[in-house]
Design a protein around this motif. Structure first.
Motif, mmCIF file in Angstrom:
data_model
loop_
_atom_site.group_PDB
_atom_site.id
_atom_site.type_symbol
_atom_site.label_atom_id
_atom_site.label_comp_id
_atom_site.label_asym_id
_atom_site.label_seq_id
_atom_site.Cartn_x
_atom_site.Cartn_y
_atom_site.Cartn_z
ATOM 1 N N MET A 27 0.846 -1.187 0.000
ATOM 2 C CA MET A 27 0.000 0.000 0.000
ATOM 3 C C MET A 27 0.888 1.247 0.000
ATOM 4 O O MET A 27 1.880 1.320 0.719
ATOM 5 C CB MET A 27 -0.884 0.011 1.238
ATOM 6 N N LEU A 28 0.533 2.244 -0.824
ATOM 7 C CA LEU A 28 1.258 3.495 -0.856
ATOM 8 C C LEU A 28 0.761 4.375 0.282
ATOM 9 O O LEU A 28 -0.330 4.941 0.227
ATOM 10 C CB LEU A 28 1.060 4.182 -2.210
ATOM 11 N N GLN A 29 1.568 4.506 1.339
ATOM 12 C CA GLN A 29 1.112 5.181 2.543
ATOM 13 C C GLN A 29 0.695 6.637 2.327
ATOM 14 O O GLN A 29 -0.344 7.065 2.849
ATOM 15 C CB GLN A 29 2.194 5.083 3.626
ATOM 16 N N PRO A 30 1.461 7.459 1.578
ATOM 17 C CA PRO A 30 1.007 8.851 1.389
ATOM 18 C C PRO A 30 -0.363 8.931 0.718
ATOM 19 O O PRO A 30 -1.214 9.734 1.125
ATOM 20 C CB PRO A 30 2.113 9.457 0.511
ATOM 21 N N LEU A 31 -0.599 8.098 -0.308
ATOM 22 C CA LEU A 31 -1.894 8.099 -0.976
ATOM 23 C C LEU A 31 -2.990 7.634 -0.020
ATOM 24 O O LEU A 31 -4.092 8.205 0.016
ATOM 25 C CB LEU A 31 -1.843 7.205 -2.213
ATOM 26 N N HIS A 32 -2.691 6.586 0.754
ATOM 27 C CA HIS A 32 -3.662 6.061 1.718
ATOM 28 C C HIS A 32 -4.057 7.138 2.726
ATOM 29 O O HIS A 32 -5.245 7.349 3.002
ATOM 30 C CB HIS A 32 -3.060 4.849 2.429
ATOM 31 N N LYS A 33 -3.075 7.850 3.269
ATOM 32 C CA LYS A 33 -3.364 8.908 4.241
ATOM 33 C C LYS A 33 -4.201 10.020 3.616
ATOM 34 O O LYS A 33 -5.098 10.578 4.263
ATOM 35 C CB LYS A 33 -2.058 9.472 4.796
ATOM 36 N N THR A 34 -3.914 10.334 2.370
ATOM 37 C CA THR A 34 -4.681 11.378 1.686
ATOM 38 C C THR A 34 -6.133 10.962 1.516
ATOM 39 O O THR A 34 -7.060 11.756 1.765
ATOM 40 C CB THR A 34 -4.060 11.673 0.311
ATOM 41 N N ILE A 35 -6.343 9.709 1.128
ATOM 42 C CA ILE A 35 -7.712 9.218 0.927
ATOM 43 C C ILE A 35 -8.481 9.222 2.249
ATOM 44 O O ILE A 35 -9.611 9.716 2.328
ATOM 45 C CB ILE A 35 -7.690 7.815 0.306
ATOM 46 N N ILE A 36 -7.870 8.686 3.305
ATOM 47 C CA ILE A 36 -8.553 8.648 4.611
ATOM 48 C C ILE A 36 -8.796 10.060 5.135
ATOM 49 O O ILE A 36 -9.864 10.369 5.681
ATOM 50 C CB ILE A 36 -7.735 7.821 5.619
ATOM 51 N N GLY A 37 -7.818 10.950 4.959
ATOM 52 C CA GLY A 37 -8.004 12.319 5.393
ATOM 53 C C GLY A 37 -9.159 12.998 4.677
ATOM 54 O O GLY A 37 -9.949 13.733 5.290
ATOM 55 N N THR A 38 -9.295 12.726 3.389
ATOM 56 C CA THR A 38 -10.401 13.285 2.612
ATOM 57 C C THR A 38 -11.733 12.729 3.100
ATOM 58 O O THR A 38 -12.716 13.473 3.277
ATOM 59 C CB THR A 38 -10.214 12.973 1.116
ATOM 60 N N ILE A 39 -11.774 11.426 3.348
ATOM 61 C CA ILE A 39 -13.011 10.799 3.824
ATOM 62 C C ILE A 39 -13.435 11.387 5.162
ATOM 63 O O ILE A 39 -14.610 11.672 5.390
ATOM 64 C CB ILE A 39 -12.830 9.272 3.927
ATOM 65 N N ARG A 40 -12.488 11.616 6.058
ATOM 66 C CA ARG A 40 -12.824 12.115 7.395
ATOM 67 C C ARG A 40 -13.347 13.549 7.360
ATOM 68 O O ARG A 40 -14.005 13.988 8.312
ATOM 69 C CB ARG A 40 -11.601 12.022 8.315
ATOM 70 N N ARG A 41 -13.062 14.275 6.304
ATOM 71 C CA ARG A 41 -13.562 15.649 6.201
ATOM 72 C C ARG A 41 -14.944 15.721 5.561
ATOM 73 O O ARG A 41 -15.568 16.798 5.544
ATOM 74 C CB ARG A 41 -12.575 16.500 5.402
ATOM 75 N N MET A 42 -15.437 14.604 5.051
ATOM 76 C CA MET A 42 -16.758 14.586 4.428
ATOM 77 C C MET A 42 -17.852 14.648 5.485
ATOM 78 O O MET A 42 -17.627 14.282 6.643
ATOM 79 C CB MET A 42 -16.939 13.300 3.613
ATOM 80 N N PRO A 43 -19.060 15.081 5.117
ATOM 81 C CA PRO A 43 -20.205 14.908 6.019
ATOM 82 C C PRO A 43 -20.350 13.435 6.378
ATOM 83 O O PRO A 43 -20.060 12.556 5.559
ATOM 84 C CB PRO A 43 -21.388 15.411 5.182
#
Length: 290
Positions: free
Chosen positions: A1-17
């Motif tokens: 797993m590409l950790q920087p991409l993974h963190k970006t995806i999870i960070g984006t999800i957590r900012r969603m409603p």
């Protein structure tokens, strides 16, 4: 797993409603499952663990880099270089590796896991972390007396739910060696224990009663973090709580939740709340004489 991409995806999800975040998380989790049954995750404190997203605990570590974040903060805040940490119910090694990073080369961690299958996962995760040289893994169940205990699988989707309590209705998975804690720890480890974390799925009361009988052998500064589940045996938990208070311990409630929504919205630990009576529902507690 590409950790920087993974963190970006999870960070984006957590900012969603929240409703959208739930859907996005489940879709992303499904993608990871299709990519493989196992991924090498990186925790917030830098350890690496092999995680299967089908398992509850491993799924949260994989996606968020943390498990039981408020409990993790209590462990981190109460350990310093040179301390000894005892992890009773170590599972795949998350708390063990967190403690290992805190106590350093002058400290040590005794990582105790009863399930032979889970112990194999723990051992592999220790091997992938060079910093874990201060960890001593032990494949045994902690009990109030020596012997053998049956271990039951309660939930295949959460290996951490394995228990020695037949009353929880699980499937027999193994018979394991059981030992009192003082027969597992070395004299040096006992004399330097700073923190014990105990999560053994309802089997805590007899272990705690026995530990109180041996309390003089441990440092006065020793703290205990325990997952209390009074639904299993309310009278035993009431008795243990009273004994802990009589021995000079105060109890502090640690906030915890296992729902996805809590992890999606979690940002910082809550302030510990002192409790004067045994809680009536499952509660993580810090017992301290400090």
């Amino acid at each position: 797993m590409l950790q920087p991409l993974h963190k970006t995806i999870i960070g984006t999800i957590r900012r969603m409603p929240l409703p959208a975040a739930r859907l996005a998380f489940r879709a992303y989790d499904k993608v990871l499952r299709l990519q493989g049954a196992e991924h090498l995750a990186t925790t917030q404190f830098g350890a690496r663990l092999y995680c299967n997203p089908l398992d509850l605990i491993q799924r949260m570590i994989l996606h968020f880099g943390v498990w039981e974040p408020d409990v993790s903060q209590v462990i981190a805040d109460n350990l310093a270089p040179g301390d000894v940490f005892v992890d009773i119910g170590a599972n795949i090694g998350y708390d063990t590796l967190l403690a290992s990073s805190r106590v350093g080369s002058s400290g040590s961690v005794v990582s105790i896991e009863a399930s032979p299958r889970t112990f194999a996962l723990l051992h592999r995760n220790l091997a992938v972390n060079a910093s874990s040289s201060n960890v001593r893994p032990v494949n045994a169940a902690v009990s109030d007396r020596p012997g053998m205990l049956d271990l039951y699988e309660v939930n295949p989707g959460n290996i951490g739910a394995a228990t020695t309590l037949a009353s929880r209705g699980g499937t027999l998975m193994a018979s394991v060696q059981a030992l009192p804690l003082e027969q597992i720890l070395t004299p040096d480890e006992m004399s330097r224990v700073r923190l014990i974390k105990m999560d053994v799925e309802g089997a805590e009361p007899p272990i705690l009663r026995h530990l109180l009988e041996q309390l003089s052998a441990y440092p006065a500064t020793m703290d205990i973090v325990v997952e209390a589940t009074p639904d299993d045996d309310p009278e035993s938990w009431q008795d243990v709580f009273a004994r802990m208070r009589a021995a000079g311990f105060t109890a502090w409630a640690i906030e915890n939740d296992y729902e996805l929504e809590w992890y999606l919205r979690w940002r910082r630990p809550a302030t510990l709340q002192q409790v004067e009576a045994m809680p009536t529902r499952q509660q993580d507690l810090l017992f301290t004489r400090r």
